[in-house]
Design an enzyme around this catalytic site. Sequence first.
Site, mmCIF file in Angstrom:
data_model
loop_
_atom_site.group_PDB
_atom_site.id
_atom_site.type_symbol
_atom_site.label_atom_id
_atom_site.label_comp_id
_atom_site.label_asym_id
_atom_site.label_seq_id
_atom_site.Cartn_x
_atom_site.Cartn_y
_atom_site.Cartn_z
ATOM 1 N N GLU A 131 -13.535 -6.533 -7.422
ATOM 2 C CA GLU A 131 -12.382 -7.038 -6.672
ATOM 3 C C GLU A 131 -11.832 -5.920 -5.800
ATOM 4 O O GLU A 131 -12.144 -4.744 -6.033
ATOM 5 C CB GLU A 131 -11.314 -7.570 -7.640
ATOM 6 N N PRO A 132 -11.008 -6.244 -4.793
ATOM 7 C CA PRO A 132 -10.553 -5.226 -3.842
ATOM 8 C C PRO A 132 -9.900 -4.005 -4.485
ATOM 9 O O PRO A 132 -10.110 -2.886 -4.040
ATOM 10 C CB PRO A 132 -9.554 -5.993 -2.970
ATOM 11 N N GLY A 133 -9.103 -4.195 -5.542
ATOM 12 C CA GLY A 133 -8.423 -3.063 -6.157
ATOM 13 C C GLY A 133 -9.025 -2.625 -7.471
ATOM 14 O O GLY A 133 -8.379 -1.923 -8.256
ATOM 15 N N GLY A 135 -12.520 -1.237 -8.291
ATOM 16 C CA GLY A 135 -13.390 -0.100 -8.496
ATOM 17 C C GLY A 135 -14.317 -0.333 -9.674
ATOM 18 O O GLY A 135 -14.898 -1.397 -9.835
ATOM 19 N N THR A 162 -23.257 -9.108 -2.458
ATOM 20 C CA THR A 162 -24.509 -9.113 -1.724
ATOM 21 C C THR A 162 -25.031 -10.545 -1.691
ATOM 22 O O THR A 162 -25.039 -11.232 -2.703
ATOM 23 C CB THR A 162 -25.536 -8.194 -2.408
ATOM 24 N N GLN A 295 -44.753 28.064 4.346
ATOM 25 C CA GLN A 295 -44.453 28.003 2.916
ATOM 26 C C GLN A 295 -43.139 27.269 2.639
ATOM 27 O O GLN A 295 -43.042 26.511 1.662
ATOM 28 C CB GLN A 295 -44.387 29.426 2.345
ATOM 29 N N HIS A 354 -37.725 16.754 9.739
ATOM 30 C CA HIS A 354 -37.795 16.166 11.078
ATOM 31 C C HIS A 354 -36.990 16.952 12.112
ATOM 32 O O HIS A 354 -37.140 16.721 13.323
ATOM 33 C CB HIS A 354 -37.289 14.720 11.055
ATOM 34 N N GLY A 355 -36.122 17.833 11.648
ATOM 35 C CA GLY A 355 -35.318 18.603 12.588
ATOM 36 C C GLY A 355 -34.427 17.718 13.434
ATOM 37 O O GLY A 355 -33.894 16.712 12.970
ATOM 38 N N GLU A 379 -24.192 -0.771 -8.532
ATOM 39 C CA GLU A 379 -24.355 -0.999 -9.973
ATOM 40 C C GLU A 379 -23.771 0.138 -10.811
ATOM 41 O O GLU A 379 -24.255 0.449 -11.892
ATOM 42 C CB GLU A 379 -25.840 -1.205 -10.349
#
Length: 401
Positions: A131-133, A135, A162, A295, A354-355, A379
């Site tokens: 629920e919104p409050g 957690g 979901t 390396q 990948h930089g 979860e």
Amino acid sequence: MARLAQTAGLTDVQQEILSTVRDFVDKEIIPVATELEHRDEYPQAIVDGLRELGLFGLMIPEEYGGLGESLLTYALCVEEIARGWMSVSGIINTHFIVAYMLKQHGTQEQKDHFLPRMAAGDIRGAFSMSEPGLGSDVSAITSKAVREGDEYVLNGQKMWLTNGGTSSLVAVLVRSDEGHPEGTAPHKSMTTFLVEKEPGFGEVRPGLTIPGKIDKMGYKGVDTTELIMDGLRIPADRVLGGTTGRGFYQMMDGVEVGRVNVAARGCGVAQRAFELGVQYAQQRHTFGKPIAQHQAIQFKLAEMATKVEAAHAMMVNAARKKDSGQRNDLEAGMAKYLASEYCKEVVEDAFRIHGGYGFSKEYEIERLYREAPMLLIGEGTAEIQKMIIGRRLLEEYRFQG
């Protein structure tokens, strides 16, 4: 070299299923995932393909039209799907949590009514605790059901569903004080209701509204929504299991399956990040040679591969423990915690390899970098997993002084 994250002891049927799913991922998901994700577009063609493969009935017993496979088979399929695009694995995860809860806790009428259509993919499942409050404090749920004759009237607001829009069946956890006197422990006065609705947004049945999708940093494509109940009337025969006050335990049983799923998703995303990193390291040249020959990069690849293997092994162990009928909250908590943390680290290392190109939306690693954080909280956060693990360890290693 053998591919990372292999699983010993699989049957021929399991290997055939995984091979089919892996081929589908390589051909139908990976080539389009980044484009669909950037558009935040629901992957309807992919979902239709999964339905044709029978994956919506993977864990549903054969007597209800499913394949009757194990949690391990399901978790390994999820791992493969998340390797292609994590959002797709989320679409089937909530469906299977609801199907599992029905199989384990539903009345015979509820099983007969829902499971065949869920196996065929005609009904898509979603489940709702938060629920919104709220957690992580499930005991603080304020949404409530009040009995009126042969119906219950539900009121309250739920959060983080979901498949909230695309689903047609939602398992909703609310407080129900009927038969539970004042002072009853909060977890003993909760009930799971099976709420049928039309897919879509807005008022999807009288008293039930699904607002539009929540805009997220990652985990796009799949719809994440709120659920608002305002005088929602539900028949008494849609209480999961037929008896009030058992909802908390039913949900926690389903969440154990969900934690194995999140661990599998972490494994899949980490595998893909490693694949991208090791491939790019052999293509990119600096100082006259591929960076894979430096390396420092080899050290990163070694650490990444080791983390992929370790997370996979813990996920497989948690799934097999649940399949054996044993309590697996310790193993599921450990697997979820380790796999999500390692996923974040492997993705970040691939991003570093990948930089500057890792920061470009043209490269797949950019998408993975935004997806991995969801696994840290889905979860149950890392802190919740540590609480579960710590309490269970104290049960197992109680000092007899």
